[in-house]
Design a protein around this motif. Structure first.
Motif, PDB file in Angstrom:
ATOM      1  N   VAL A 150       0.911  -1.013  -0.025  1.00 10.92           N
ATOM      2  CA  VAL A 150       0.051   0.083   0.149  1.00 10.92           C
ATOM      3  C   VAL A 150       1.015   1.166   0.155  1.00 10.92           C
ATOM      4  O   VAL A 150       2.039   1.190   0.320  1.00 10.92           O
ATOM      5  N   ASN A 151       0.187   2.266  -0.479  1.00  8.77           N
ATOM      6  CA  ASN A 151       0.966   3.632  -0.404  1.00  8.77           C
ATOM      7  C   ASN A 151       1.509   4.144   0.939  1.00  8.77           C
ATOM      8  O   ASN A 151       0.793   4.156   1.970  1.00  8.77           O
ATOM      9  N   ARG A 152       2.743   4.448   1.074  1.00  5.77           N
ATOM     10  CA  ARG A 152       3.127   4.771   2.505  1.00  5.77           C
ATOM     11  C   ARG A 152       4.078   6.047   2.488  1.00  5.77           C
ATOM     12  O   ARG A 152       4.867   6.215   3.471  1.00  5.77           O
ATOM     13  N   VAL A 153       3.668   7.074   1.567  1.00  3.11           N
ATOM     14  CA  VAL A 153       4.817   7.897   1.253  1.00  3.11           C
ATOM     15  C   VAL A 153       4.455   8.921   2.427  1.00  3.11           C
ATOM     16  O   VAL A 153       5.688   9.413   3.044  1.00  3.11           O
ATOM     17  N   VAL A 154       3.557   9.306   2.867  1.00  8.32           N
ATOM     18  CA  VAL A 154       3.494  10.535   4.142  1.00  8.32           C
ATOM     19  C   VAL A 154       4.020   9.821   5.345  1.00  8.32           C
ATOM     20  O   VAL A 154       4.846  10.253   6.066  1.00  8.32           O
ATOM     21  N   PRO A 155       3.157   8.425   5.821  1.00 10.81           N
ATOM     22  CA  PRO A 155       3.652   8.065   7.106  1.00 10.81           C
ATOM     23  C   PRO A 155       5.245   7.610   7.095  1.00 10.81           C
ATOM     24  O   PRO A 155       5.871   7.523   8.204  1.00 10.81           O
ATOM     25  N   SER A 156       5.903   6.987   6.005  1.00  9.08           N
ATOM     26  CA  SER A 156       7.356   6.798   5.826  1.00  9.08           C
ATOM     27  C   SER A 156       8.136   7.926   5.688  1.00  9.08           C
ATOM     28  O   SER A 156       9.520   7.792   5.619  1.00  9.08           O
ATOM     29  N   GLY A 157       7.669   9.198   5.318  1.00 11.53           N
ATOM     30  CA  GLY A 157       8.578  10.475   4.799  1.00 11.53           C
ATOM     31  C   GLY A 157       9.328  10.002   3.892  1.00 11.53           C
ATOM     32  O   GLY A 157      10.512  10.394   3.898  1.00 11.53           O
ATOM     33  N   SER A 206       9.081   9.847  -0.543  1.00 12.98           N
ATOM     34  CA  SER A 206       8.219   9.930  -1.900  1.00 12.98           C
ATOM     35  C   SER A 206       8.302   8.894  -2.595  1.00 12.98           C
ATOM     36  O   SER A 206       7.443   9.098  -3.617  1.00 12.98           O
ATOM     37  N   SER A 207       9.209   8.036  -2.675  1.00 11.72           N
ATOM     38  CA  SER A 207       9.056   6.715  -3.696  1.00 11.72           C
ATOM     39  C   SER A 207       8.365   5.456  -2.857  1.00 11.72           C
ATOM     40  O   SER A 207       8.233   4.797  -3.667  1.00 11.72           O
ATOM     41  N   ALA A 208       7.635   5.766  -1.843  1.00 15.49           N
ATOM     42  CA  ALA A 208       6.971   4.665  -1.116  1.00 15.49           C
ATOM     43  C   ALA A 208       5.777   4.454  -1.818  1.00 15.49           C
ATOM     44  O   ALA A 208       4.691   4.529  -0.898  1.00 15.49           O
ATOM     45  N   HIS A 209       5.572   4.394  -2.974  1.00 10.22           N
ATOM     46  CA  HIS A 209       4.435   3.961  -3.606  1.00 10.22           C
ATOM     47  C   HIS A 209       3.713   2.663  -3.497  1.00 10.22           C
ATOM     48  O   HIS A 209       4.735   1.769  -3.171  1.00 10.22           O
ATOM     49  N   ALA A 210       2.527   2.452  -3.638  1.00 12.93           N
ATOM     50  CA  ALA A 210       2.124   0.968  -3.560  1.00 12.93           C
ATOM     51  C   ALA A 210       2.911   0.035  -4.432  1.00 12.93           C
ATOM     52  O   ALA A 210       3.212  -1.328  -3.954  1.00 12.93           O
ATOM     53  N   GLU A 211       3.054   0.393  -5.545  1.00 15.20           N
ATOM     54  CA  GLU A 211       3.690  -0.476  -6.471  1.00 15.20           C
ATOM     55  C   GLU A 211       5.298  -0.787  -6.116  1.00 15.20           C
ATOM     56  O   GLU A 211       5.518  -2.017  -6.232  1.00 15.20           O
ATOM     57  N   GLY A 243      13.864  14.382   7.523  1.00 10.15           N
ATOM     58  CA  GLY A 243      12.659  14.071   8.383  1.00 10.15           C
ATOM     59  C   GLY A 243      11.147  14.458   7.310  1.00 10.15           C
ATOM     60  O   GLY A 243      10.347  14.789   8.071  1.00 10.15           O
ATOM     61  N   THR A 244      11.422  14.341   6.264  1.00 15.49           N
ATOM     62  CA  THR A 244      10.289  14.811   5.321  1.00 15.49           C
ATOM     63  C   THR A 244      10.261  14.111   3.855  1.00 15.49           C
ATOM     64  O   THR A 244      11.441  13.640   3.430  1.00 15.49           O
ATOM     65  N   TYR A 245       9.239  13.873   3.530  1.00 11.70           N
ATOM     66  CA  TYR A 245       8.940  13.083   2.131  1.00 11.70           C
ATOM     67  C   TYR A 245       9.036  14.245   1.088  1.00 11.70           C
ATOM     68  O   TYR A 245       9.044  13.823  -0.229  1.00 11.70           O
ATOM     69  N   ASP A 246       9.315  15.627   1.258  1.00 13.79           N
ATOM     70  CA  ASP A 246       9.345  16.658   0.489  1.00 13.79           C
ATOM     71  C   ASP A 246      10.380  17.452   0.671  1.00 13.79           C
ATOM     72  O   ASP A 246      10.578  18.306   1.554  1.00 13.79           O
ATOM     73  N   LEU A 247      11.556  17.261  -0.412  1.00 11.90           N
ATOM     74  CA  LEU A 247      12.490  17.963   0.013  1.00 11.90           C
ATOM     75  C   LEU A 247      12.540  19.437  -0.521  1.00 11.90           C
ATOM     76  O   LEU A 247      13.308  20.330  -0.426  1.00 11.90           O
ATOM     77  N   VAL A 285      12.504  11.761  -9.330  1.00 10.50           N
ATOM     78  CA  VAL A 285      12.998  13.080  -9.130  1.00 10.50           C
ATOM     79  C   VAL A 285      11.731  13.897  -9.051  1.00 10.50           C
ATOM     80  O   VAL A 285      11.909  15.073  -8.308  1.00 10.50           O
ATOM     81  N   LEU A 286      10.678  13.691  -9.899  1.00 12.44           N
ATOM     82  CA  LEU A 286       9.726  14.758  -9.897  1.00 12.44           C
ATOM     83  C   LEU A 286       8.925  14.669  -8.608  1.00 12.44           C
ATOM     84  O   LEU A 286       8.412  15.878  -8.055  1.00 12.44           O
ATOM     85  N   TRP A 287       8.802  13.720  -7.926  1.00 15.33           N
ATOM     86  CA  TRP A 287       8.032  13.557  -6.667  1.00 15.33           C
ATOM     87  C   TRP A 287       9.087  14.147  -5.380  1.00 15.33           C
ATOM     88  O   TRP A 287       8.478  13.904  -4.329  1.00 15.33           O
ATOM     89  N   SER A 288      10.295  14.038  -5.589  1.00 15.53           N
ATOM     90  CA  SER A 288      11.108  14.053  -4.654  1.00 15.53           C
ATOM     91  C   SER A 288      11.135  15.554  -3.933  1.00 15.53           C
ATOM     92  O   SER A 288      11.622  15.631  -2.621  1.00 15.53           O
ATOM     93  N   GLY A 289      10.562  16.704  -4.808  1.00 13.81           N
ATOM     94  CA  GLY A 289      10.769  17.822  -4.129  1.00 13.81           C
ATOM     95  C   GLY A 289      12.062  18.626  -4.505  1.00 13.81           C
ATOM     96  O   GLY A 289      12.315  19.726  -3.993  1.00 13.81           O
ATOM     97  N   ILE A 290      12.991  18.181  -5.281  1.00 17.57           N
ATOM     98  CA  ILE A 290      14.350  18.660  -5.546  1.00 17.57           C
ATOM     99  C   ILE A 290      14.129  19.774  -6.522  1.00 17.57           C
ATOM    100  O   ILE A 290      12.811  19.758  -7.156  1.00 17.57           O
ATOM    101  N   ARG A 291      14.781  20.913  -6.545  1.00 20.77           N
ATOM    102  CA  ARG A 291      14.583  22.052  -7.337  1.00 20.77           C
ATOM    103  C   ARG A 291      15.573  22.161  -8.664  1.00 20.77           C
ATOM    104  O   ARG A 291      15.573  22.855  -9.262  1.00 20.77           O
ATOM    105  N   CYS A 292      16.552  21.379  -8.611  1.00 17.52           N
ATOM    106  CA  CYS A 292      17.616  21.388  -9.598  1.00 17.52           C
ATOM    107  C   CYS A 292      18.147  19.973  -9.811  1.00 17.52           C
ATOM    108  O   CYS A 292      18.486  19.320  -8.799  1.00 17.52           O
ATOM    109  N   LEU A 293      18.324  19.571 -10.894  1.00 18.04           N
ATOM    110  CA  LEU A 293      18.683  18.362 -11.524  1.00 18.04           C
ATOM    111  C   LEU A 293      20.120  18.492 -12.141  1.00 18.04           C
ATOM    112  O   LEU A 293      19.989  19.111 -13.236  1.00 18.04           O
TER     113      LEU A 293
END
Lengths: 196, 196
Positions: free
Chosen positions: A70-77, A79-84, B96-100, B124-132
């Protein structure tokens, strides 16, 4: 800052563990497999343990359950913790290989409750699964949940086929859209990097 | 089969931990940041702890080191354990965050030794980085290593821009290609789902 971490740990919620332990060994029909995925997605939201997305890995012939996620992005902190990513990584851990398509293994299917996002589309390709089963694709997900699917390749269906991955689309489509409607009506928010 | 696992754990190699501990707090020039990424990618292969890919997350203004990552697919038995996923997830864990890209944080840059694959482009898109920042893009990677980059969106550069992610290309490009040449000459194999 704290010291550089050297370990990433992603876990399943406790309700999930109980539910998985109570599953039958095999789920033979495609609809029953998708129904379970939808149940996991909904329960994940009800327990506030992640977004409305779930995934399951099954053996293709027998419908034997290999792993759910299952999707765990927010609880895991993370952003890659999608369900897939969760389901594929747990399946690979269970089978002891990074390649679910290894020649000495039965072929595997990934069942998910909507078209994968741009990241998970890539993850599907690298996982070694041989069949992707989705409830649907199209604007409903983004419109109802506000989630950004991202720039998936416009020829994604033929890219799957070119790599020997069969696709099954439209399994319980209406039920999947109903889940997103319910999610929207509950006023919950999907994390969305575009808004960041 | 073993029971359904409920935890995914990805770790960094021990040489990596020692090297990270010896890094300066900030790496101010883009070339020095890429040089470090190339060093991590090469050392990963020399120690047989993964493929020739590394990634680093830095604060944009100061060049402060947030996290490094190296490819861990084969040793971890996890097809999603690419260098970008490792570095982004470790950076998110450290902060400590899913959003850089969270508003109260300084903006972050991801530095990698080639164009991301289809999966990591989404990550990369979901991570919150601002420069690649990448050493290069093009056929050299696939031709020299046999690695499949997968179907990245044809408009990937404009998709980054549309989401407010700046791109810097061509940082130490020749050195990056040299690393792939060295990798090929060493006779090593990159895991490739297409061959599965």
């Amino acid at each position: 800052m704290t010291p550089h971490p050297n370990r990433i740990t992603l876990t399943t919620p406790s309700w999930f563990r109980h539910r998985v332990a109570a599953l039958p060994e095999c789920i033979s029909s495609p609809e029953d497999r998708m129904r379970l995925v939808l149940e996991f997605a909904r329960t994940n939201v009800e327990h506030d343990t992640g977004g409305p997305f779930a995934a399951g890995v099954f053996e293709i012939g027998t419908g034997r359950v290999v792993a759910f996620g299952v999707n765990r992005v927010v609880p895991s902190g993370c952003s890659s913790a999608h369900a897939e990513i969760m389901a594929l990584s747990l399946a690979q851990k269970r089978l002891g290989t990074y390649d679910l398509g290894r020649r000495d293994l039965p072929p595997h299917e990934l069942v998910i409750n909507w078209r994968p996002c741009a990241m998970c589309f890539g993850a599907v390709l690298w996982s070694g699964i041989r069949c992707l089963s989705i409830a649907g694709s199209g604007q409903e997900l983004e419109e109802l949940t506000g989630f950004d699917e991202g720039p998936i390749h416009p020829g994604w269906k033929s890219e799957l086929a070119r790599r020997g991955i069969e696709m099954q689309e439209g399994v319980l489509r209406e039920e999947a859209v109903d889940l997103f409607r319910w999610f929207r009506s509950s006023g919950r928010l999907v994390y969305n990097a575009r808004q960041g």
